[in-house]
Design a protein around this motif. Structure first.
Motif, PDB file in Angstrom:
ATOM      1  N   SER A  78       0.822  -1.207   0.000  1.00  0.00           N
ATOM      2  CA  SER A  78       0.000   0.000   0.000  1.00  0.00           C
ATOM      3  C   SER A  78       0.860   1.263   0.000  1.00  0.00           C
ATOM      4  O   SER A  78       0.639   2.191  -0.778  1.00  0.00           O
ATOM      5  N   TYR A  79       1.896   1.271   0.873  1.00  0.00           N
ATOM      6  CA  TYR A  79       2.772   2.455   0.917  1.00  0.00           C
ATOM      7  C   TYR A  79       3.543   2.605  -0.389  1.00  0.00           C
ATOM      8  O   TYR A  79       3.761   3.721  -0.876  1.00  0.00           O
ATOM      9  N   GLY A  80       3.983   1.467  -0.955  1.00  0.00           N
ATOM     10  CA  GLY A  80       4.718   1.529  -2.222  1.00  0.00           C
ATOM     11  C   GLY A  80       3.869   2.129  -3.325  1.00  0.00           C
ATOM     12  O   GLY A  80       4.315   3.004  -4.074  1.00  0.00           O
ATOM     13  N   ILE A  81       2.594   1.672  -3.384  1.00  0.00           N
ATOM     14  CA  ILE A  81       1.696   2.218  -4.404  1.00  0.00           C
ATOM     15  C   ILE A  81       1.517   3.717  -4.204  1.00  0.00           C
ATOM     16  O   ILE A  81       1.526   4.505  -5.146  1.00  0.00           O
ATOM     17  N   LEU A  82       1.404   4.146  -2.926  1.00  0.00           N
ATOM     18  CA  LEU A  82       1.237   5.569  -2.624  1.00  0.00           C
ATOM     19  C   LEU A  82       2.421   6.369  -3.164  1.00  0.00           C
ATOM     20  O   LEU A  82       2.247   7.422  -3.792  1.00  0.00           O
ATOM     21  N   LEU A  83       3.654   5.834  -2.933  1.00  0.00           N
ATOM     22  CA  LEU A  83       4.852   6.526  -3.430  1.00  0.00           C
ATOM     23  C   LEU A  83       4.798   6.679  -4.948  1.00  0.00           C
ATOM     24  O   LEU A  83       5.051   7.760  -5.488  1.00  0.00           O
ATOM     25  N   VAL A  84       4.449   5.572  -5.622  1.00  0.00           N
ATOM     26  CA  VAL A  84       4.399   5.622  -7.080  1.00  0.00           C
ATOM     27  C   VAL A  84       3.341   6.612  -7.552  1.00  0.00           C
ATOM     28  O   VAL A  84       3.558   7.382  -8.499  1.00  0.00           O
ATOM     29  N   GLU A  85       2.187   6.624  -6.860  1.00  0.00           N
ATOM     30  CA  GLU A  85       1.120   7.561  -7.233  1.00  0.00           C
ATOM     31  C   GLU A  85       1.602   9.001  -7.100  1.00  0.00           C
ATOM     32  O   GLU A  85       1.297   9.850  -7.948  1.00  0.00           O
ATOM     33  N   ILE A  86       2.327   9.288  -5.990  1.00  0.00           N
ATOM     34  CA  ILE A  86       2.833  10.652  -5.812  1.00  0.00           C
ATOM     35  C   ILE A  86       3.756  11.015  -6.965  1.00  0.00           C
ATOM     36  O   ILE A  86       3.668  12.116  -7.545  1.00  0.00           O
ATOM     37  N   GLY A  87       4.643  10.075  -7.330  1.00  0.00           N
ATOM     38  CA  GLY A  87       5.558  10.339  -8.438  1.00  0.00           C
ATOM     39  C   GLY A  87       4.815  10.621  -9.720  1.00  0.00           C
ATOM     40  O   GLY A  87       5.087  11.612 -10.420  1.00  0.00           O
ATOM     41  N   VAL A  88       3.822   9.765 -10.022  1.00  0.00           N
ATOM     42  CA  VAL A  88       3.062   9.947 -11.272  1.00  0.00           C
ATOM     43  C   VAL A  88       2.318  11.281 -11.250  1.00  0.00           C
ATOM     44  O   VAL A  88       2.327  12.034 -12.233  1.00  0.00           O
ATOM     45  N   GLY A  89       1.693  11.597 -10.099  1.00  0.00           N
ATOM     46  CA  GLY A  89       0.940  12.843  -9.994  1.00  0.00           C
ATOM     47  C   GLY A  89       1.822  14.056 -10.229  1.00  0.00           C
ATOM     48  O   GLY A  89       1.459  14.972 -10.972  1.00  0.00           O
ATOM     49  N   LEU A  90       2.996  14.042  -9.598  1.00  0.00           N
ATOM     50  CA  LEU A  90       3.929  15.159  -9.752  1.00  0.00           C
ATOM     51  C   LEU A  90       4.344  15.323 -11.210  1.00  0.00           C
ATOM     52  O   LEU A  90       4.318  16.435 -11.766  1.00  0.00           O
ATOM     53  N   ALA A  91       4.689  14.185 -11.838  1.00  0.00           N
ATOM     54  CA  ALA A  91       5.144  14.252 -13.231  1.00  0.00           C
ATOM     55  C   ALA A  91       4.041  14.778 -14.130  1.00  0.00           C
ATOM     56  O   ALA A  91       4.274  15.678 -14.952  1.00  0.00           O
ATOM     57  N   VAL A  92       2.814  14.261 -13.955  1.00  0.00           N
ATOM     58  CA  VAL A  92       1.707  14.678 -14.829  1.00  0.00           C
ATOM     59  C   VAL A  92       1.431  16.161 -14.659  1.00  0.00           C
ATOM     60  O   VAL A  92       1.274  16.901 -15.639  1.00  0.00           O
ATOM     61  N   THR A  93       1.369  16.632 -13.388  1.00  0.00           N
ATOM     62  CA  THR A  93       1.117  18.054 -13.140  1.00  0.00           C
ATOM     63  C   THR A  93       2.144  18.918 -13.858  1.00  0.00           C
ATOM     64  O   THR A  93       1.799  19.829 -14.631  1.00  0.00           O
ATOM     65  N   ALA A  94       3.432  18.612 -13.594  1.00  0.00           N
ATOM     66  CA  ALA A  94       4.488  19.475 -14.113  1.00  0.00           C
ATOM     67  C   ALA A  94       4.496  19.467 -15.628  1.00  0.00           C
ATOM     68  O   ALA A  94       4.627  20.519 -16.271  1.00  0.00           O
ATOM     69  N   ILE A  95       4.298  18.277 -16.222  1.00  0.00           N
ATOM     70  CA  ILE A  95       4.383  18.199 -17.690  1.00  0.00           C
ATOM     71  C   ILE A  95       3.201  18.901 -18.340  1.00  0.00           C
ATOM     72  O   ILE A  95       3.360  19.650 -19.313  1.00  0.00           O
TER      73      ILE A  95
END
Lengths: 94, 194, 145, 112
Positions: free
Chosen positions: C113-130
């Protein structure tokens, strides 16, 4: 009680076609966008009713909220786009 | 002024936190902690933009205070009353539009109205602008400084703008007896007048 | 020349609503496993909130909220978080994105669960910035639209 | 069916009626600005009524508070969106339809 919501949802789906006529034949772009906004409001209600029909209202409320936000942003973006491009065309014509 | 901005920032943080708690149905430590982090992040992200507008607004308000002695703090109880009143106005407005739409002769008489107000700050004008859109017979088309341009669907004199009752309600959010709020009214009824 | 003509009503309401849309987006990211959504949807909503302020305030003032120069670094950071989580799992003896191998918690399920959360944060950050930098790059030639 | 269900059905029916009125108004009214009246007021009221009905049906839970948040959000943003569109149209130079201009050509109010 839940089955009553089906009738309302069907009724609202029929109502969507009325502004859709204006979207297709609207004389100006502004009319089309106004009616698109009306359709978006209508769909939001249908999403909520569907949520009640499926007993998953907690999930569908989030979808409706995102839809409301994106509807607002879309309208503002479109108004801005129309305001800037058409104005520049007018200046070009003068 | 600096203290007012700090209070403003803390208020925004609290509002965001309440919003998070309402959205998230999970009240364990981990989720609340995520909420605090998110609210801090969003507050920090909007801090500079809000500071820019806050001081601009403040300057405007000081000018307004010097010029017209108009108080600029919102009265919260009056605001609650105003929301109820506005809801009633929306119902009346919708019934009016329904009457105009459904009656076969369509009794509409559109006109444009230009008028000036003496409201204290931008947020008061925005409240008035959105209220005009929601109340019977009128929508705001343009708002430039003090000047409103309003499109009226039916006869303007019934819409409560010319006699100043709607702007008066908004002004009463700030002051008990606001006096005359609307001035310099122009009515356009045909293309030749424009 | 096109100049930004501010409309006070739209400007004030956008500034008022934008933080709440961001908060909703973060909720979508962090509650991806209870309700619909996740990193991509949340990131899109954050980007939409930022673009809303850019539209209503004019690009120049909106730089105060999210600067044009943050786009590329934050996007790279997002991808790095995503990829780093995956690679960390490889180095700790699992397969790529094998969250259980990360040992973030005692139980394998919590670790996942925590691992998925980390990946989600990464994806969210990348999508926002791009997404925001795509918007900024589209406006490159304009004076201030 | 309890009393709350009946109130909910009445509110949702009223909302559906206003939604229909707003949609018909978008077709029947003569120009863009008067159509904006139908969209800005009537649709907002229709959404508020339907969501109030759903809230009554749902009872006092976290979901109905979320529904209230949607009401607040829409009541704030819907008139703003209408204003943004009408403002763009006005700046472009779209002229409103006036009854006075129609005199002599058509019957007053007879425009469809």
């Amino acid at each position: 009680m839940h089955h009553n919501f089906v009738y309302f949802a069907v009724l609202l789906t029929i109502i969507i076609y009325v502004p859709f006529y204006r979207v297709v034949t609207g004389p100006t772009l502004y009319d089309r966008m106004l009616c698109a906004g009306s359709i978006a409001t209508n769909s939001m209600v249908i999403i909520l009713l569907v949520g009640f029909m499926f007993n998953r209202i907690d999930m569908f409320i989030d979808i409706a909220m995102a839809y409301a936000g994106l509807n607002f942003i879309g309208t503002i973006a479109f108004a801005k786009y129309l305001g800037s491009t058409l104005k520049s065309k007018k200046n070009h014509g003068n | 002024m600096k203290r007012a901005f700090t209070v403003h920032t803390v208020l925004q943080f609290i509002f965001l936190m309440v919003f998070w708690l309402l959205l998230s149905g999970h009240y364990d430590l981990f989720h609340i902690l995520m909420g605090v982090v998110s609210a801090l992040l969003v507050t920090a992200m909007n801090l500079r933009l809000r500071r820019f507008h806050f001081y601009r607004e403040e300057i405007q308000q000081v000018e307004a205070r010097l010029k017209r002695q108009f108080p600029v703090t919102l009265r919260p109880l009056r605001f609650l009353y105003y929301i109820v009143w506005l809801f009633w106005q929306i119902v009346v407005a919708s019934l009016q539009v329904a009457y105009a739409v459904l009656s076969p002769r369509m009794p509409i008489d559109p006109s444009l109205v230009i008028f000036k107000t003496r409201l204290p700050n931008t947020s008061a004008r925005v409240i008035l602008g959105n209220s005009i859109t929601l109340t019977p017979g009128t929508i705001t088309v343009q708002l430039r400084d003090d000047e409103f341009l309003v499109h009226a669907l039916m006869d303007v004199s019934a819409s409560g703008i010319l006699d100043g009752s709607l702007p008066g309600q908004v002004a009463r959010l700030y002051e008990k007896t606001p006096g005359q709020v609307v001035g310099n009214t122009t009515i356009i009824r045909s293309k030749r007048d424009m | 020349m096109k100049t930004h003509r501010s409309n006070p009503i739209v400007s004030l309401v956008s500034r008022m609503v934008s933080p709440f849309i961001m908060m909703f987006a973060l909720y979508v990211i962090f509650h991806g496993h209870y309700s619909p959504g996740g990193g991509f949807q949340g990131g899109t909503l954050i980007a939409a909130a930022i673009i809303l302020v850019r539209l209503s305030e004019g690009s120049d003032t909106a730089q105060l909220q999210f600067s044009r120069s943050w786009g590329t670094p934050l996007g790279s950071l997002g991808v790095l978080i995503y990829f780093g989580t995956g690679l960390a799992a490889v180095f700790m003896g699992g397969r790529f994105l094998d969250y259980a191998a990360l040992h973030l918690a005692h139980h394998a399920s919590m670790s996942r669960s925590y691992g998925i959360l980390l990946v989600e944060i990464g994806v969210g950050l990348a999508v926002t910035a791009i997404l925001v930098s795509i918007y900024d790059n589209l406006l490159e030639g304009e004076a201030d639209a | 069916m309890g009393i709350s269900s009946i109130i909910a059905v009445i509110l949702i029916s009223l909302g559906t009626f206003f939604m229909a009125v707003g949609s018909i108004g978008l077709i029947r009214l003569p120009d863009f600005y008067s159509r904006a009246h139908a969209q800005g007021k009537v649709d907002t009221l229709a959404l508020i009524l339907i969501i109030l009905g759903l809230m009554v049906y749902e009872g006092f839970t976290l979901n109905s508070v979320k529904l209230l948040l949607i009401v607040v959000f829409v009541a704030l943003t819907n008139p703003t969106g209408t204003n943004a569109l009408t403002n763009a149209a006005y700046r472009f130079g779209l002229r409103p339809w006036f009854k006075r201009d129609q005199r002599g050509q058509k019957k007053p109010g007879g425009r469809k």
